[in-house]
Write a protein that holds these residues in place. Structure first.
Motif, PDB file in Angstrom:
ATOM      1  N   LYS A  94      33.235  56.564  58.669  1.00  0.00           N
ATOM      2  CA  LYS A  94      32.160  55.569  58.765  1.00  0.00           C
ATOM      3  C   LYS A  94      32.549  54.423  59.703  1.00  0.00           C
ATOM      4  CE  LYS A  94      30.193  56.647  54.264  1.00  0.00           C
ATOM      5  NZ  LYS A  94      30.012  56.219  52.851  1.00  0.00           N
ATOM      6  N   LYS A  95      33.821  54.047  59.701  1.00  0.00           N
ATOM      7  CA  LYS A  95      34.277  53.027  60.663  1.00  0.00           C
ATOM      8  C   LYS A  95      34.084  53.529  62.089  1.00  0.00           C
ATOM      9  CE  LYS A  95      37.787  50.722  57.804  1.00  0.00           C
ATOM     10  NZ  LYS A  95      37.881  51.588  56.625  1.00  0.00           N
ATOM     11  N   MET A  96      34.406  54.798  62.302  1.00  0.00           N
ATOM     12  CA  MET A  96      34.226  55.383  63.627  1.00  0.00           C
ATOM     13  C   MET A  96      32.762  55.407  64.026  1.00  0.00           C
ATOM     14  SD  MET A  96      37.091  55.988  65.008  1.00  0.00           S
ATOM     15  CE  MET A  96      36.390  56.859  66.400  1.00  0.00           C
ATOM     16  N   GLU A  97      31.891  55.708  63.064  1.00  0.00           N
ATOM     17  CA  GLU A  97      30.460  55.742  63.358  1.00  0.00           C
ATOM     18  C   GLU A  97      29.972  54.385  63.850  1.00  0.00           C
ATOM     19  OE1 GLU A  97      28.924  59.124  60.207  1.00  0.00           O
ATOM     20  OE2 GLU A  97      28.973  57.030  59.616  1.00  0.00           O
ATOM     21  N   PHE A  98      30.487  53.319  63.237  1.00  0.00           N
ATOM     22  CA  PHE A  98      30.084  51.982  63.672  1.00  0.00           C
ATOM     23  C   PHE A  98      30.444  51.781  65.145  1.00  0.00           C
ATOM     24  CE2 PHE A  98      30.424  47.489  64.423  1.00  0.00           C
ATOM     25  CZ  PHE A  98      29.334  46.976  63.745  1.00  0.00           C
ATOM     26  N   ILE A  99      31.633  52.226  65.529  1.00  0.00           N
ATOM     27  CA  ILE A  99      32.043  52.104  66.920  1.00  0.00           C
ATOM     28  C   ILE A  99      31.136  52.931  67.825  1.00  0.00           C
ATOM     29  CG2 ILE A  99      33.913  52.564  68.566  1.00  0.00           C
ATOM     30  CD1 ILE A  99      35.884  52.001  66.323  1.00  0.00           C
ATOM     31  N   PHE A 100      30.855  54.180  67.418  1.00  0.00           N
ATOM     32  CA  PHE A 100      30.022  55.052  68.239  1.00  0.00           C
ATOM     33  C   PHE A 100      28.694  54.398  68.588  1.00  0.00           C
ATOM     34  CE2 PHE A 100      31.996  58.906  65.916  1.00  0.00           C
ATOM     35  CZ  PHE A 100      33.025  58.965  66.829  1.00  0.00           C
ATOM     36  N   HIS A 101      28.084  53.738  67.622  1.00  0.00           N
ATOM     37  CA  HIS A 101      26.702  53.298  67.785  1.00  0.00           C
ATOM     38  C   HIS A 101      26.560  51.818  68.127  1.00  0.00           C
ATOM     39  CE1 HIS A 101      25.390  57.231  66.640  1.00  0.00           C
ATOM     40  NE2 HIS A 101      26.096  57.174  65.534  1.00  0.00           N
ATOM     41  N   ASN A 102      27.648  51.093  68.274  1.00  0.00           N
ATOM     42  CA  ASN A 102      27.551  49.670  68.609  1.00  0.00           C
ATOM     43  C   ASN A 102      28.361  49.277  69.838  1.00  0.00           C
ATOM     44  OD1 ASN A 102      25.966  48.180  66.279  1.00  0.00           O
ATOM     45  ND2 ASN A 102      27.233  49.741  65.324  1.00  0.00           N
ATOM     46  N   HIS A 103      29.233  50.142  70.328  1.00  0.00           N
ATOM     47  CA  HIS A 103      29.998  49.813  71.522  1.00  0.00           C
ATOM     48  C   HIS A 103      29.134  50.047  72.763  1.00  0.00           C
ATOM     49  CE1 HIS A 103      33.362  48.946  73.997  1.00  0.00           C
ATOM     50  NE2 HIS A 103      33.527  50.179  74.433  1.00  0.00           N
ATOM     51  N   ASN A 104      29.290  49.172  73.774  1.00  0.00           N
ATOM     52  CA  ASN A 104      28.405  49.240  74.938  1.00  0.00           C
ATOM     53  C   ASN A 104      28.903  50.168  76.047  1.00  0.00           C
ATOM     54  OD1 ASN A 104      30.515  47.798  76.111  1.00  0.00           O
ATOM     55  ND2 ASN A 104      29.475  45.823  75.926  1.00  0.00           N
ATOM     56  N   HIS A 105      30.089  50.773  75.903  1.00  0.00           N
ATOM     57  CA  HIS A 105      30.631  51.708  76.893  1.00  0.00           C
ATOM     58  C   HIS A 105      30.769  51.071  78.276  1.00  0.00           C
ATOM     59  CE1 HIS A 105      30.252  55.510  74.413  1.00  0.00           C
ATOM     60  NE2 HIS A 105      29.613  54.614  73.704  1.00  0.00           N
ATOM     61  N   LEU A 106      31.090  49.778  78.285  1.00  0.00           N
ATOM     62  CA  LEU A 106      31.355  49.058  79.525  1.00  0.00           C
ATOM     63  C   LEU A 106      32.836  48.700  79.582  1.00  0.00           C
ATOM     64  CD1 LEU A 106      28.276  46.650  79.598  1.00  0.00           C
ATOM     65  CD2 LEU A 106      28.613  48.703  80.986  1.00  0.00           C
ATOM     66  N   PRO A 107      33.355  48.370  80.792  1.00  0.00           N
ATOM     67  CA  PRO A 107      34.766  47.988  80.865  1.00  0.00           C
ATOM     68  C   PRO A 107      35.023  46.657  80.186  1.00  0.00           C
ATOM     69  CG  PRO A 107      33.690  47.629  82.981  1.00  0.00           C
ATOM     70  CD  PRO A 107      32.702  48.346  82.103  1.00  0.00           C
ATOM     71  N   GLY A 108      36.295  46.381  79.915  1.00  0.00           N
ATOM     72  CA  GLY A 108      36.673  45.115  79.322  1.00  0.00           C
ATOM     73  C   GLY A 108      37.354  45.279  77.985  1.00  0.00           C
ATOM     74  N   CYS A 109      38.185  44.305  77.667  1.00  0.00           N
ATOM     75  CA  CYS A 109      38.931  44.313  76.407  1.00  0.00           C
ATOM     76  C   CYS A 109      37.976  44.079  75.245  1.00  0.00           C
ATOM     77  CB  CYS A 109      39.989  43.226  76.451  1.00  0.00           C
ATOM     78  SG  CYS A 109      40.951  43.053  74.936  1.00  0.00           S
ATOM     79  N   ILE A 110      38.127  44.867  74.180  1.00  0.00           N
ATOM     80  CA  ILE A 110      37.244  44.677  73.025  1.00  0.00           C
ATOM     81  C   ILE A 110      37.803  43.678  72.020  1.00  0.00           C
ATOM     82  CG2 ILE A 110      36.359  47.027  73.240  1.00  0.00           C
ATOM     83  CD1 ILE A 110      37.921  47.400  70.452  1.00  0.00           C
ATOM     84  N   THR A 173      15.744  39.352  64.544  1.00  0.00           N
ATOM     85  CA  THR A 173      15.759  40.810  64.539  1.00  0.00           C
ATOM     86  C   THR A 173      17.171  41.360  64.450  1.00  0.00           C
ATOM     87  OG1 THR A 173      13.770  40.796  65.902  1.00  0.00           O
ATOM     88  CG2 THR A 173      14.941  42.879  65.709  1.00  0.00           C
ATOM     89  N   LEU A 174      18.127  40.800  65.195  1.00  0.00           N
ATOM     90  CA  LEU A 174      19.474  41.346  65.218  1.00  0.00           C
ATOM     91  C   LEU A 174      20.164  41.268  63.860  1.00  0.00           C
ATOM     92  CD1 LEU A 174      20.701  40.275  68.755  1.00  0.00           C
ATOM     93  CD2 LEU A 174      20.113  42.563  67.965  1.00  0.00           C
ATOM     94  N   PRO A 175      20.038  40.184  63.110  1.00  0.00           N
ATOM     95  CA  PRO A 175      20.596  40.216  61.753  1.00  0.00           C
ATOM     96  C   PRO A 175      19.963  41.296  60.882  1.00  0.00           C
ATOM     97  CG  PRO A 175      20.213  37.959  62.416  1.00  0.00           C
ATOM     98  CD  PRO A 175      19.600  38.819  63.477  1.00  0.00           C
ATOM     99  N   GLU A 182      24.785  48.041  57.980  1.00  0.00           N
ATOM    100  CA  GLU A 182      25.791  47.853  56.940  1.00  0.00           C
ATOM    101  C   GLU A 182      25.396  48.502  55.609  1.00  0.00           C
ATOM    102  OE1 GLU A 182      26.401  43.655  56.704  1.00  0.00           O
ATOM    103  OE2 GLU A 182      27.663  43.579  58.503  1.00  0.00           O
ATOM    104  N   ASN A 183      24.095  48.715  55.403  1.00  0.00           N
ATOM    105  CA  ASN A 183      23.622  49.217  54.116  1.00  0.00           C
ATOM    106  C   ASN A 183      22.952  50.586  54.219  1.00  0.00           C
ATOM    107  OD1 ASN A 183      23.947  46.805  52.080  1.00  0.00           O
ATOM    108  ND2 ASN A 183      23.168  45.893  53.966  1.00  0.00           N
ATOM    109  N   ILE A 184      23.221  51.298  55.292  1.00  0.00           N
ATOM    110  CA  ILE A 184      22.531  52.555  55.549  1.00  0.00           C
ATOM    111  C   ILE A 184      22.795  53.606  54.475  1.00  0.00           C
ATOM    112  CG2 ILE A 184      24.334  53.633  56.975  1.00  0.00           C
ATOM    113  CD1 ILE A 184      20.522  53.633  57.690  1.00  0.00           C
ATOM    114  N   TYR A 185      23.905  53.490  53.736  1.00  0.00           N
ATOM    115  CA  TYR A 185      24.223  54.469  52.693  1.00  0.00           C
ATOM    116  C   TYR A 185      23.725  54.033  51.313  1.00  0.00           C
ATOM    117  CZ  TYR A 185      27.303  56.103  56.385  1.00  0.00           C
ATOM    118  OH  TYR A 185      27.792  56.543  57.587  1.00  0.00           O
ATOM    119  N   GLN A 186      22.980  52.926  51.270  1.00  0.00           N
ATOM    120  CA  GLN A 186      22.475  52.419  49.990  1.00  0.00           C
ATOM    121  C   GLN A 186      20.956  52.255  50.083  1.00  0.00           C
ATOM    122  OE1 GLN A 186      25.154  49.342  48.114  1.00  0.00           O
ATOM    123  NE2 GLN A 186      26.022  49.286  50.186  1.00  0.00           N
ATOM    124  N   PRO A 187      20.196  53.335  49.856  1.00  0.00           N
ATOM    125  CA  PRO A 187      18.742  53.313  50.051  1.00  0.00           C
ATOM    126  C   PRO A 187      18.026  52.194  49.318  1.00  0.00           C
ATOM    127  CG  PRO A 187      19.518  55.552  49.646  1.00  0.00           C
ATOM    128  CD  PRO A 187      20.688  54.638  49.404  1.00  0.00           C
TER     129      PRO A 187
END
Length: 280
Positions: A94-110, A173-175, A182-187
């Motif tokens: 699940k931690k990895m999933e957060f990275i997959f769907h929120n990282h912008n795939h641009l250069p630079g230190c995270i 909207t962003l919050p 953060e709550n996707i697993y708690q319907p």
């Protein structure tokens, strides 16, 4: 375009060079890179940004990337495949999933916090030391340190997302999106009445506002985000369809099949099979 493969679940590499130009290429695996020292330019998907010491980069499969070294640089590479992900706990995936769907795939230190840079450096140096010995539980120590680094990566992406929210002149909207993620697993927490209560808004207003600002209804967005995460499950885990359906709040496997096909044009089994064929 060169394509690089990895034939083990993970691989650690220390590279020291002063005349290295990595031609743009694509990996079939995930890559984390920490610069212990040196200067140069990082390139991802045709975007360029200078790097210095104590920078930490994330590179994903199919990203087109490379480095140009200007001064003596010590890179530490952590490579890992989807087979490595499949051996980890659900919480870690699940931690990895957060990275997959929120990282912008641009250069630079995270790494966005001052304290996390020396922390990651210390962990990288620990990996270097541990790699050179064969003490008992050697592999377990390596994997735990690697997973801790990935957790720090996820934390910093979260912090960056929150910083971006603060910069927005209209930031409601962003919050809401962050709350959904953060709550996707708690319907029960994603019911419009519960969300409205959390944000001190009326149910009608929160639904209308979300639709107006995103172009999607709350339910459409929640279902679409679930589908993205289910794709990750199908690609990087061996979970059965019934387990995935239960985890994401579908009534049964046939319900999951119907919704997934509506969004992706094929059922989950066909999606998983196609991905496996492309990566064999």
């Amino acid at each position: 375009m060169e394509i690089k493969n990895l034939y083990r679940p993970y691989e650690l590499e220390l590279l020291e060079t002063d005349s290295y130009t990595a031609k743009p290429h694509r990996n079939t695996f995930f890559e984390m890179v920490f610069t212990l020292e040196g200067t140069g330019v990082q390139i991802i998907n045709e975007h360029e940004l200078p790097y210095t010491a104590n920078k930490f980069f994330l590179i994903f499969p199919e990203d087109k990337h490379g480095f140009e070294v200007h001064d003596l640089t010590r890179f530490y590479f952590i490579h890992f495949t989807d087979s490595y992900l499949k051996t980890q706990s659900d919480q870690w995936v699940k931690k990895m999933e957060f990275i997959f769907h929120n990282h912008n795939h641009l250069p630079g230190c995270i790494l966005k916090t001052v304290t996390d840079k020396p922390l990651v450096r210390a962990m990288v140096e620990a990996l270097i030391r541990e790699t050179s010995n064969l003490y008992p539980q050697h592999n377990q120590v390596l994997e735990q340190v690697m997973n801790a680094i990935i957790t720090i990566a996820a934390r910093n992406i979260t912090l960056q997302q929150r910083a971006d929210i603060i910069k927005q002149p209209s930031a409601t909207t962003l919050p809401l999106l962050n709350y959904i993620h953060e709550n996707i697993y708690q319907p029960e927490r994603l019911r419009v009445e519960h969300m409205a209560s959390c944000f001190n808004l009326s149910p009608n207003y929160i639904s209308e506002y979300f639709k107006k600002t995103t172009g999607e209804s709350l339910q459409q967005y929640i279902t679409g985000y679930k589908i993205k995460l289910i794709e990750t499950r199908l690609q990087y885990t061996d979970k059965r369809m019934g387990e995935i359906a239960y985890e994401f709040g579908f009534t049964d496997e046939s319900h999951l099949n119907r919704i997934f096909k509506k969004y992706k044009g094929e059922n989950p089994t066909a999606f998983r099979k196609k991905y496996a064929e492309l990566n064999n």
